[in-house]
Design a protein around this motif. Structure first.
Motif, short mmCIF file in Angstrom:
data_model
loop_
_atom_site.label_atom_id
_atom_site.label_comp_id
_atom_site.label_asym_id
_atom_site.label_seq_id
_atom_site.Cartn_x
_atom_site.Cartn_y
_atom_site.Cartn_z
N GLU A 88 0.36 0.11 -10.68
CA GLU A 88 -0.71 0.71 -9.30
C GLU A 88 -2.16 0.90 -9.68
N PHE A 89 -2.36 0.58 -8.41
CA PHE A 89 -4.43 0.46 -8.42
C PHE A 89 -4.15 1.64 -7.84
N SER A 90 -5.47 2.55 -8.34
CA SER A 90 -6.47 3.51 -7.06
C SER A 90 -6.57 3.05 -5.11
N ASN A 91 -6.90 1.31 -5.45
CA ASN A 91 -7.22 0.96 -4.06
C ASN A 91 -6.94 -0.39 -4.19
N TYR A 92 -7.61 -1.20 -3.09
CA TYR A 92 -7.02 -2.69 -2.96
C TYR A 92 -8.38 -2.79 -4.13
N ASP A 143 -1.48 6.82 0.35
CA ASP A 143 -3.25 8.05 0.11
C ASP A 143 -4.37 6.43 -0.31
N GLU A 178 -9.30 -2.49 -6.91
CA GLU A 178 -9.09 -2.30 -8.41
C GLU A 178 -8.13 -3.08 -8.12
N LEU A 179 -7.08 -3.53 -7.57
CA LEU A 179 -5.94 -4.65 -7.93
C LEU A 179 -6.73 -6.01 -7.82
N GLU A 221 -3.69 4.00 -2.03
CA GLU A 221 -2.91 3.07 -3.64
C GLU A 221 -3.25 2.06 -2.97
N SER A 222 -2.75 0.20 -3.96
CA SER A 222 -2.26 -0.08 -3.51
C SER A 222 -1.05 -1.48 -4.66
N TYR A 223 -0.42 -2.41 -4.46
CA TYR A 223 0.40 -2.07 -5.73
C TYR A 223 1.03 -3.46 -5.67
N TYR A 227 0.80 -1.16 -0.03
CA TYR A 227 -0.17 -0.09 0.23
C TYR A 227 0.84 1.02 -0.11
#
Length: 78
Positions: free
Chosen positions: A50-54, A35, A56-57, A37-39, A32
């Protein structure tokens, strides 16, 4: 990884855990940012998505062009 284990992995990520798993002898990390975002990162070469949140990941992250939700039976966790 079983479907039950995959759901457990998702629930741990949802509460903020950062976890690693293996696919075809490569290690991957889900982590994380500040902000929310999740990776998804591959350890050997640091290739990162990279994703805006988990959520979306788990919807969009891919390994070798295949969504994680399609290959989880071939993933080894931790």
């Amino acid at each position: 990884m079983t479907e039950e284990a995959y759901k457990k992995l998702q629930s741990l990520i949802a509460i903020g855990e950062e976890l690693n798993f293996y696919y075809k002898n490569d290690e991957y990390w889900i982590s994380y940012g500040r902000d929310g975002e999740s990776y998804l990162a591959r350890s050997r070469d640091h290739y990162t998505q990279e994703f805006s949140n988990y959520e979306e990941l788990f919807e969009k992250a891919t390994i070798e062009g295949i969504k994680i939700s399609e290959i989880y039976p071939k993933i080894t966790w931790g």
